[in-house]
Design a protein around this motif. Structure first.
Motif, PDB file in Angstrom:
ATOM      1  N   GLN A  16      13.166  39.495  -4.744  1.00 22.56           N
ATOM      2  CA  GLN A  16      13.341  38.832  -3.447  1.00 22.56           C
ATOM      3  C   GLN A  16      12.113  39.038  -2.569  1.00 22.56           C
ATOM      4  N   LEU A  17      11.607  40.269  -2.528  1.00 14.46           N
ATOM      5  CA  LEU A  17      10.429  40.549  -1.701  1.00 14.46           C
ATOM      6  C   LEU A  17       9.239  39.698  -2.134  1.00 14.46           C
ATOM      7  N   MET A  18       9.064  39.540  -3.441  1.00 14.44           N
ATOM      8  CA  MET A  18       7.930  38.766  -3.944  1.00 14.44           C
ATOM      9  C   MET A  18       8.142  37.272  -3.696  1.00 14.44           C
TER      10      MET A  18
ATOM     11  N   ALA B 279       5.639  34.051  -4.250  1.00 11.50           N
ATOM     12  CA  ALA B 279       5.602  34.073  -5.710  1.00 11.50           C
ATOM     13  C   ALA B 279       6.676  33.147  -6.265  1.00 11.50           C
ATOM     14  N   GLU B 280       6.384  32.513  -7.381  1.00  7.36           N
ATOM     15  CA  GLU B 280       7.386  31.707  -8.075  1.00  7.36           C
ATOM     16  C   GLU B 280       8.203  32.673  -8.938  1.00  7.36           C
TER      17      GLU B 280
ATOM     18  N   ALA C 231      18.914  36.301  -3.902  1.00  6.22           N
ATOM     19  CA  ALA C 231      18.377  35.290  -4.827  1.00  6.22           C
ATOM     20  C   ALA C 231      17.649  34.161  -4.102  1.00  6.22           C
ATOM     21  N   ARG C 232      17.370  34.344  -2.824  1.00  4.33           N
ATOM     22  CA  ARG C 232      16.705  33.282  -2.074  1.00  4.33           C
ATOM     23  C   ARG C 232      15.301  33.024  -2.634  1.00  4.33           C
ATOM     24  N   ASN C 233      14.916  31.772  -2.577  1.00  4.65           N
ATOM     25  CA  ASN C 233      13.597  31.313  -3.050  1.00  4.65           C
ATOM     26  C   ASN C 233      13.399  31.467  -4.553  1.00  4.65           C
ATOM     27  N   LYS C 234      14.421  31.844  -5.295  1.00  9.77           N
ATOM     28  CA  LYS C 234      14.259  32.045  -6.738  1.00  9.77           C
ATOM     29  C   LYS C 234      14.732  30.809  -7.503  1.00  9.77           C
ATOM     30  N   LYS C 235      14.094  30.573  -8.647  1.00  4.97           N
ATOM     31  CA  LYS C 235      14.529  29.540  -9.572  1.00  4.97           C
ATOM     32  C   LYS C 235      15.390  30.206 -10.639  1.00  4.97           C
TER      33      LYS C 235
ATOM     34  N   ALA D 244       1.354  34.684   0.746  1.00  8.65           N
ATOM     35  CA  ALA D 244       0.220  35.413   0.180  1.00  8.65           C
ATOM     36  C   ALA D 244       0.275  35.509  -1.337  1.00  8.65           C
ATOM     37  N   LEU D 245       1.464  35.350  -1.922  1.00  9.75           N
ATOM     38  CA  LEU D 245       1.592  35.471  -3.379  1.00  9.75           C
ATOM     39  C   LEU D 245       1.702  34.116  -4.067  1.00  9.75           C
ATOM     40  N   LYS D 246       1.376  33.037  -3.369  1.00  9.36           N
ATOM     41  CA  LYS D 246       1.468  31.723  -3.976  1.00  9.36           C
ATOM     42  C   LYS D 246       0.552  31.656  -5.205  1.00  9.36           C
ATOM     43  N   GLY D 247       1.025  30.945  -6.210  1.00 10.77           N
ATOM     44  CA  GLY D 247       0.263  30.817  -7.439  1.00 10.77           C
ATOM     45  C   GLY D 247       0.575  31.885  -8.475  1.00 10.77           C
ATOM     46  N   LEU D 248       1.389  32.872  -8.117  1.00  8.27           N
ATOM     47  CA  LEU D 248       1.778  33.928  -9.049  1.00  8.27           C
ATOM     48  C   LEU D 248       3.202  33.676  -9.532  1.00  8.27           C
TER      49      LEU D 248
END
Length: 398
Positions: free
Chosen positions: A29-31, A36-37, A65-69, A9-13
């Motif tokens: 992490q939640l975002m 979210a990127e 830190a999952r899904n984080k760059k 739902a937060l794609k593009g942010l």
């Protein structure tokens, strides 16, 4: 590696995550869980301590830190501050959990950053909030739990106040910070204006304190620790069996009647001592003792099978092992296996809540290398070439 912006739902942010440990990063992490990127910033010479935390192995970092760059950036020097401003110009959120005043000291307060990006939403998590006489004090989750009233109620009345076994104060502040960020996003969608989200640990704990404050202000009553019971609400407790305690909640009149049937003691439902909510509350201890005398001669499964048969809420007190083996967990994929270069049995909690149209997803565990995404972020997003990146690295900026 899949781009986190491809789902949810937060794609593009885009979120720039500063700070360390739990109170800020759990919000990130939640975002990130929902698309979210999230660009996690660490100092080049000072990794987030979460990379080393965990029982028996450093296994907290892969979750938080999952899904984080992950990038490195020295915010203490002007060159680093300038790079951050470039990122802010192209981002939706900036998340930080430094002591209040730190960002301003670096020339990175909201007044400055909003000039660069008027739509920026700045998420600020701290022990005591950004204002007030105690705002500048160092604040950890445990202190916020105490100030917010939770520690006073945790544990058995015969012992000092207890920690509940989790960093709940930090996580609550992060969760409220995420909620605030989404509220601010709704406002921005309507007006184009960014704003500051100010999440204090003690206030986030306070928000969970039910009617503790009005009980005192109206009647002078101060709640105290009660251990495993809910005072004056019975039966609702942990009860012994041959192979461990279980929880039974049968405080509603009709449910209590079914519990009595399961115990082959239907007459108890009409006993004046237990006939209704009030009387069961007044005779809570003797009722708990009576139920415990019945459960302790049976196995947990025997009691739970009876509770299911008679539709009485009950359950085991789960450990991680129980979670991994439970069929409900499996059916809803509440725990999932995530690939990792070092840990071959890395399972972790899945994304919550579940959305039917735009579900979140775990694409990767927390990156093991500091600056793992420097090339992607500084190159693709900011357009820096190899020569510029080499110079920044040589100068200790990244």
């Amino acid at each position: 590696m899949t781009d986190s912006a491809a789902f949810g739902a937060l794609k593009g942010l885009r979120v720039i995550e500063l700070g360390q440990l739990i109170a800020g990063p759990f919000c990130g992490q939640l975002m990130a869980d929902h698309g979210a990127e999230v660009i996690k910033v660490e100092a080049p010479d000072r990794e987030d301590p979460m990379r080393k935390w965990g029982q028996n192995a450093p296994l907290w970092w892969p979750v938080v830190a999952r899904n984080k760059k992950c990038i490195t950036l020295n915010l203490r020097v002007k060159e680093g501050q300038d790079l951050l401003k470039e990122l802010v110009r192209k981002s939706d959120f900036l998340l930080e959990n430094f002591r209040p005043g730190t960002m301003e000291k670096w020339g990175l307060g909201y007044d400055e950053l909003s000039k660069i990006n008027p739509g920026l939403i700045m998420i600020r998590v701290s022990g005591y909030g950004q204002t007030g006489p105690e705002s500048s004090k160092a604040g950890y989750g445990s202190i916020g739990e105490a100030m917010g009233g939770m520690r006073n109620l945790a544990g058995d009345p015969s012992t000092p106040p207890s920690r509940i076994g989790l960093s709940i104060g930090d996580s609550l502040a992060a969760t409220y910070a995420c909620l605030g960020a989404l509220l601010a996003l709704r406002h921005r969608d309507q007006t184009g204006e960014g704003q500051v989200v100010d999440s204090a640990i003690y206030e986030s704990v306070l928000a969970m304190m039910e009617s503790v404050v009005p009980e005192y202000s109206q009647t002078g009553f101060i709640r105290q620790r009660t251990g495993s019971i809910l005072p004056k609400v019975a039966p609702s407790n942990a009860y012994p069996t041959k192979d461990g305690d279980i929880l039974i909640g049968a405080n509603q009149d009709s449910v209590f009647g079914r519990l009595c049937e399961a115990m082959s003691r239907p007459e108890l439902a009409q006993d004046p001592r237990y006939v209704d909510h009030y009387n069961r509350g007044e005779n809570q201890q003797e009722l708990d003792d009576l139920i415990a005398d019945w459960t302790r001669d049976k196995t947990a499964d025997e009691v739970l099978d009876l509770m299911e048969k008679y539709a009485v809420p009950a359950g085991k007190i789960f450990t991680a092992k129980d979670m991994m083996e439970n069929e409900q967990y499996k059916a809803r994929e509440a725990i999932v296996k995530v690939d990792h270069p070092e840990f071959d049995k890395l399972y972790m909690q899945n994304v919550a809540p579940k959305l039917s149209k735009t579900p979140g997803h775990i694409n990767w565990a927390g990156p093991t290398e500091m600056g793992a995404h420097n090339q992607e972020v500084y190159g693709s997003i900011l357009g820096k070439d190899q020569c510029e990146l080499g110079a920044l690295k040589e100068a200790g900026v990244i």
